[in-house]
Design an enzyme around this catalytic site. Sequence first.
Site, PDB file in Angstrom:
ATOM      1  N   GLY A   1       4.760   3.918   8.629  1.00  0.00           N
ATOM      2  CA  GLY A   1       3.697   4.156   9.751  1.00  0.00           C
ATOM      3  C   GLY A   1       2.251   3.511   9.636  1.00  0.00           C
ATOM      4  O   GLY A   1       2.189   2.656   8.914  1.00  0.00           O
TER       5      GLY A   1
ATOM      6  N   CYS B   1       2.613  -1.769  -0.905  1.00  0.00           N
ATOM      7  CA  CYS B   1       2.832  -1.621   0.613  1.00  0.00           C
ATOM      8  C   CYS B   1       1.818  -0.747   1.356  1.00  0.00           C
ATOM      9  O   CYS B   1       0.744  -1.245   1.527  1.00  0.00           O
ATOM     10  CB  CYS B   1       4.380  -0.764   0.489  1.00  0.00           C
ATOM     11  SG  CYS B   1       5.193  -0.960   2.110  1.00  0.00           S
ATOM     12  N   LEU B   2       2.237   0.471   1.808  1.00  0.00           N
ATOM     13  CA  LEU B   2       1.261   1.238   2.692  1.00  0.00           C
ATOM     14  C   LEU B   2       0.077   1.779   1.431  1.00  0.00           C
ATOM     15  O   LEU B   2      -1.140   1.832   1.902  1.00  0.00           O
ATOM     16  CB  LEU B   2       1.975   2.538   2.845  1.00  0.00           C
ATOM     17  CG  LEU B   2       1.082   3.407   3.698  1.00  0.00           C
ATOM     18  CD1 LEU B   2       0.271   2.993   5.068  1.00  0.00           C
ATOM     19  CD2 LEU B   2       1.495   4.756   3.915  1.00  0.00           C
TER      20      LEU B   2
ATOM     21  N   GLN C   1      -2.158  -0.917   1.582  1.00  0.00           N
ATOM     22  CA  GLN C   1      -3.263  -0.957   3.178  1.00  0.00           C
ATOM     23  C   GLN C   1      -4.250   0.015   3.144  1.00  0.00           C
ATOM     24  O   GLN C   1      -5.420  -0.203   3.341  1.00  0.00           O
ATOM     25  CB  GLN C   1      -2.187  -0.656   4.166  1.00  0.00           C
ATOM     26  CG  GLN C   1      -1.245  -1.968   4.581  1.00  0.00           C
ATOM     27  CD  GLN C   1      -0.065  -1.537   5.378  1.00  0.00           C
ATOM     28  OE1 GLN C   1      -0.061  -0.429   6.012  1.00  0.00           O
ATOM     29  NE2 GLN C   1       0.907  -2.103   5.385  1.00  0.00           N
TER      30      GLN C   1
ATOM     31  N   ASN D   1       8.517  -4.324   3.495  1.00  0.00           N
ATOM     32  CA  ASN D   1       9.010  -3.355   4.491  1.00  0.00           C
ATOM     33  C   ASN D   1       7.635  -2.765   5.015  1.00  0.00           C
ATOM     34  O   ASN D   1       6.971  -1.858   4.527  1.00  0.00           O
ATOM     35  CB  ASN D   1       9.947  -2.293   4.080  1.00  0.00           C
ATOM     36  CG  ASN D   1      10.266  -1.255   4.981  1.00  0.00           C
ATOM     37  OD1 ASN D   1      10.011  -1.545   6.228  1.00  0.00           O
ATOM     38  ND2 ASN D   1      10.675  -0.144   4.732  1.00  0.00           N
TER      39      ASN D   1
ATOM     40  N   HIS E   1       7.133  -5.176  -2.481  1.00  0.00           N
ATOM     41  CA  HIS E   1       7.629  -4.328  -3.212  1.00  0.00           C
ATOM     42  C   HIS E   1       8.064  -4.848  -4.481  1.00  0.00           C
ATOM     43  O   HIS E   1       9.320  -5.280  -4.634  1.00  0.00           O
ATOM     44  CB  HIS E   1       8.842  -3.677  -2.526  1.00  0.00           C
ATOM     45  CG  HIS E   1       8.663  -2.687  -1.468  1.00  0.00           C
ATOM     46  ND1 HIS E   1       8.988  -1.321  -1.524  1.00  0.00           N
ATOM     47  CD2 HIS E   1       7.852  -2.888  -0.297  1.00  0.00           C
ATOM     48  CE1 HIS E   1       8.710  -0.775  -0.417  1.00  0.00           C
ATOM     49  NE2 HIS E   1       8.009  -1.613   0.385  1.00  0.00           N
TER      50      HIS E   1
ATOM     51  N   GLU F   1       9.334  -3.235  -7.051  1.00  0.00           N
ATOM     52  CA  GLU F   1      10.266  -2.708  -7.717  1.00  0.00           C
ATOM     53  C   GLU F   1      11.659  -3.225  -7.347  1.00  0.00           C
ATOM     54  O   GLU F   1      12.660  -2.805  -7.987  1.00  0.00           O
ATOM     55  CB  GLU F   1      10.179  -1.073  -7.460  1.00  0.00           C
ATOM     56  CG  GLU F   1      10.799  -0.806  -6.099  1.00  0.00           C
ATOM     57  CD  GLU F   1      10.079  -0.974  -4.898  1.00  0.00           C
ATOM     58  OE1 GLU F   1      10.733  -0.975  -3.745  1.00  0.00           O
ATOM     59  OE2 GLU F   1       8.980  -1.591  -4.825  1.00  0.00           O
TER      60      GLU F   1
END
Length: 362
Positions: free
Chosen positions: A229, A254-255, A258, A296, A337, A339
């Site tokens: 989201g 990722c998030l 951000q 993603n 990512h 990982e």
Amino acid sequence: MTVREAHLVLADGTMFEGEAIGAEPPGGIAAGEVVFNTVLTGYQEVISDPSYAGQIITFTNPHIGNYGVTETDDESRRPFCRGVIVRELSRRRSNWRSDGDLNGYLRRHGIPGIGAIDTRRLTRHIRDAGAMPGAFGTADETALKEAAAREPGTDGVDLVAEVSTAEPYTLAGTGGGHRRIVAYDFGIKTTILRHLSGLGTVEVVPASTSAADVLARQPDGVFLSNGPGDPASVPYAVDAIGDLIGNVPVFGICLGHQLFAAALGGETVKLPFGHHGGNHPVRHLATGRVEITSQNHNFAVAPDSVPASAVTHLNLNDGVIEGLRATEAAAFSVQHHPEAGPGPHESAYLFTEFADLMDRDR
């Protein structure tokens, strides 16, 4: 296998015919934001990635499910996506690790799907018009159109609260590491925890955990996980991260990247159709090295909202900021990512950099 006719309707009225697969959604309708993922393998890891909460996943690879599923490949306690769209669902599975088929997996977890969709046409449409709400199922076309129109998408919605752990828990280190790591669960994946536990003991905490609570655990480092989201919908996390930077080494992805940028004063924007796949080229600016990465996300750091000196990585497809480093603190982040669950392993060195940062700060 009985064929059940189904339809997919996007918010702009575009319609696709298909066949129902997976679980039967309530009222014959599943709704969410429709995105596409370009991975060739790793469909189970994608479906079970909590970052897809609120979204319907379109797989561009035309043949999905051919090697089945296995419990050991799940990336979370359950899938959080709203549904799955495929061109052709494999009727047979063939792999020595497989302990079930994808259709049964979807039904077991209550995830509806639709097959026999022209995913090439759908992907091209999303690329041109952008990711948008949609609805699919066995309900009549009018009901599906109304559901697509009502679906809010992921903008301004706190989906992190839906996927984060309710209570803290601890994973013992597997590599003999002496470090103590606190990992924020914004939608953390099993493969990430596997990497972190190789560095030391990992304490996973809910997304709403305060900086004071984290520092009271006396960590050697703090990890900011991936998640679903809009980063603007979780200001409580930004506040906590801002209080942690400068007090303990921080690594975000990722998030988490951000949110880290927002804590540094940056802003985030929504991309037209996001980055979802395992083949995104990213340039490491310090070395010039190009890494093929797994990604993603639908949101990204606004390019002019952070100092150019803080940027460490750039996406070679569209110039999106892929990495940041705090100029006056032991803290860094990447949009992709490292990982690799699923995806290439070229960015795994970032976990080693995190370990070195923690060791230098001891």
